[in-house]
Scaffold this motif. Structure first.
Motif, PDB file in Angstrom:
ATOM      1  N   PHE A 105       2.130   2.512   8.847  1.00  0.00           N
ATOM      2  CA  PHE A 105       1.813   3.799   8.206  1.00  0.00           C
ATOM      3  C   PHE A 105       1.371   3.514   6.780  1.00  0.00           C
ATOM      4  N   ASP A 106       0.245   4.138   6.391  1.00  0.00           N
ATOM      5  CA  ASP A 106      -0.299   3.905   5.060  1.00  0.00           C
ATOM      6  C   ASP A 106      -0.269   5.187   4.238  1.00  0.00           C
ATOM      7  N   SER A 107       0.753   5.301   3.401  1.00  0.00           N
ATOM      8  CA  SER A 107       0.831   6.475   2.512  1.00  0.00           C
ATOM      9  C   SER A 107      -0.006   6.253   1.253  1.00  0.00           C
ATOM     10  N   ILE A 137      -0.599   7.008  -4.331  1.00  0.00           N
ATOM     11  CA  ILE A 137      -0.405   7.772  -3.084  1.00  0.00           C
ATOM     12  C   ILE A 137      -1.633   8.579  -2.660  1.00  0.00           C
ATOM     13  N   LYS A 138      -1.790   8.711  -1.366  1.00  0.00           N
ATOM     14  CA  LYS A 138      -2.914   9.458  -0.801  1.00  0.00           C
ATOM     15  C   LYS A 138      -2.635  10.955  -0.862  1.00  0.00           C
ATOM     16  N   PRO A 139      -3.693  11.779  -0.810  1.00  0.00           N
ATOM     17  CA  PRO A 139      -3.479  13.225  -0.687  1.00  0.00           C
ATOM     18  C   PRO A 139      -2.787  13.557   0.637  1.00  0.00           C
ATOM     19  N   THR A 176      -2.532   0.387  -5.133  1.00  0.00           N
ATOM     20  CA  THR A 176      -1.623  -0.026  -4.048  1.00  0.00           C
ATOM     21  C   THR A 176      -2.126   0.465  -2.687  1.00  0.00           C
ATOM     22  N   ASP A 177      -3.134   1.364  -2.718  1.00  0.00           N
ATOM     23  CA  ASP A 177      -3.702   1.849  -1.459  1.00  0.00           C
ATOM     24  C   ASP A 177      -4.702   0.841  -0.875  1.00  0.00           C
ATOM     25  N   ALA A 178      -5.041  -0.177  -1.631  1.00  0.00           N
ATOM     26  CA  ALA A 178      -5.865  -1.258  -1.070  1.00  0.00           C
ATOM     27  C   ALA A 178      -4.909  -2.331  -0.552  1.00  0.00           C
ATOM     28  N   GLU A 179      -4.036  -1.908   0.365  1.00  0.00           N
ATOM     29  CA  GLU A 179      -2.956  -2.766   0.857  1.00  0.00           C
ATOM     30  C   GLU A 179      -3.385  -3.644   2.027  1.00  0.00           C
ATOM     31  N   GLY A 180      -4.401  -3.168   2.770  1.00  0.00           N
ATOM     32  CA  GLY A 180      -4.821  -3.916   3.953  1.00  0.00           C
ATOM     33  C   GLY A 180      -5.267  -5.321   3.580  1.00  0.00           C
TER      34      GLY A 180
HETATM   35 MN    MN Z   1      -4.548   2.109   1.988  1.00  0.00          MN
END
Ligand code: MN
Ligand code: BES
Ligand code: ZN
Length: 486
Positions: A257-259, A264-266, A334-338
């Protein structure tokens, strides 16, 4: 749906006979000759999207499905026709159906078309119903007999049947894992499923936990995992048939799961981020199918898995992470986690020195902006591999579109404080993500498939249900098969 390819369907027992009819073709099907004559007089023309149903007796019902001009039939057109058949059968609660397919996709020929059709039919009534408790809503199992074009003899039909079943099983594994919610499909669960699949397929599977991941110094995976109470997993699947000449490593992004984490994402559509492990699922499903097909190619699956959540211990913008390759990364988002977790997985795969590395990742929204949901983004450091994958995709109806990995864009991920940044910003986002991955690849034949747009369907389409699609399996199997021929 459970599908058998056969030249001799049991007509008397069938609830519903479906016949694919090309535009202008005479619907001459021996098994229901009388009804066919009546239908021929009805004005039915066989245009794509056209259908005509009639009550017959034995079989109970007959429906003609138009597929348009025979010479311009495509895999997509075929899949659309088959999906509409499954929908009709489901709605009418048919249990035994026959699908007569007198035509082939011109570019494929009778045999390959038959395999594609069988595999599409097997997947066409799929529904993720693990959590459906009302029995009325649970779909009933449907049995289908697929009658191939005349050119396919009984012996080939049996082989194609086995092949289609293997591919369908792999696709199903991917869809079940993808559609599974994030509270069920955790990294631990993914590891268990990988083990189960490996057991079923008779291959080796090793699942590493946090301790071992720490020992391997997989800083990217550990950084993303810091915000989560779920343990990370690093999964290695090994299919190593004795006669193999080539070795292919498949690498998958397994974010359950990618929050977005601290960045944080919308809230809107955040639930779709349960699909962020579809790359990992594609690796598991592909190896499963490859083993079932007994392909003479060595295949190693490499999966990094965690979820990406914000917490007091989460990794954060500004952090500098040392990955297992020794290269350092400044986290700016941190949303560039992949790419953080793939850095470790690609380094691991490179150390195995395979002939080819292919990675699968729902990596960037930018790729979806560029290509929509009809094609996956393909990046490669090798023109020959790229071309081959595109061709394999064409043969199975999985479109890949190549995008550049020009070093000119590397400037965008240059960091003042570390070897690179983990995000190059919005512009060219799919490209800078691929360039980041490339830094961790040490293999002259590598391809990266950004499946963010193709791994799941946001809405039902004319060809498939909403949810995970199984993207990656069919094209990769076609590629592995092409290696075993050469
Ligand atoms: Mn992400
Ligand atoms: N998992 C997402 C990418 C994604 C977006 C997949 C939409 C499917 C649909 C990925 O981890 C992500 O968040 N990427 C960011 C990268 C950015 C922060 C550089 C993105 O695409 O916005
Ligand atoms: Zn993600």
């Amino acid at each position: 749906m459970d599908v058998t390819i056969t030249r001799e369907p049991k007509v008397a027992k069938a609830d519903h006979l479906f016949v694919l009819i090309a535009e202008g073709a005479r619907p001459d099907v021996a098994v229901a000759a009388k009804s066919m004559q009546a239908i021929a007089a009805s004005g039915f023309a066989g245009r794509a999207d056209e259908s005509l149903s009639t009550v017959a007796g034995e079989p109970k019902k007959i429906t003609l499905i138009g597929i348009g001009k025979a010479e311009s039939l495509t895999i997509r057109g075929l899949r659309t026709a088959i999906y509409s058949i499954a929908k009709m059968a489901k709605k009418q609660r048919d249990r035994n159906i026959i699908v007569v397919m007198p035509v082939a996709v011109p570019k494929l020929g009778a045999e390959e078309t038959t395999r594609v059709a069988a595999e599409a039919l097997a997947a066409a009534d799929y529904k993720y119903d693990v959590y459906i408790t009302k029995t009325d809503d649970k779909p009933l199992p449907i049995h289908a007999a697929l009658v191939p074009p005349d050119a396919v003899d009984a012996k080939r039909a049996k082989q194609l049947d086995d092949e289609a079943k293997a591919i369908a099983a792999g696709v199903r594994t991917v869809r079940d894992l993808g559609n599974g919610p994030g509270n069920l499909v955790t990294p631990t669960f993914l590891g268990q499923r990988a083990e189960e699949v490996a057991k079923g397929a008779g291959i080796k599977c090793t699942v590493y936990g946090r301790r071992e991941i720490e020992k391997m110094k997989m800083g990217g995976l550990l950084a993303v995992n810091r915000g989560s109470i779920e343990e990370p997993r690093f999964i290695v699947l090994e299919y190593a048939p004795r006669k193999a000449k080539k070795h292919v490593a498949l690498v998958g992004k397994g974010i359950t799961f990618d929050s977005g984490g601290i960045s944080i994402k919308p809230a809107e559509k955040m639930e779709e981020m349960k699909f962020d492990m579809c790359g990992a699922a594609a690796v598991i499903g592909t190896i499963q199918a490859a083993a079932m097909l007994a392909l003479p190619v060595r295949v190693t699956g490499v999966i990094a898995s965690t979820d990406n959540l914000p917490s007091g211990s989460a990794y954060k913008p500004g952090d500098i992470i040392t990955t297992s390759s020794g290269k350092t990364v400044e986290v700016v988002n941190t949303d560039a986690e992949g790419r953080m977790i793939l850095s470790d997985a690609l380094h691991y795969a490179s150390e195995l020195k395979p002939d080819h590395i292919i990675d699968y990742a729902t990596l960037t929204g930018a790729c979806v902006v560029a290509l929509g949901s009809e094609a996956a983004g393909l990046f490669s450091n090798n023109d020959e591999l790229a071309q081959k994958l595109i061709e394999c995709g064409e043969r199975v109806g999985e479109r890949l579109w190549r995008l550049p990995e020009w070093d000119d864009y590397k400037e965008l991920i240059r960091s003042e404080w570390a070897d690179m940044k983990n995000s190059g910003g919005r512009w060219g986002g799919a490209i800078t993500a691929a360039l980041f991955l490339k830094e961790f690849v040490n293999c002259p034949s590598w391809a990266h498939l950004d499946i963010a747009g193709t791994a799941y369907a946001e809405h039902e389409t004319a060809r498939e249900a909403r949810g995970a699609t199984g993207a990656g399996v069919r094209v990769t199997i076609a590629f592995l098969e092409s290696l075993s021929h050469s």
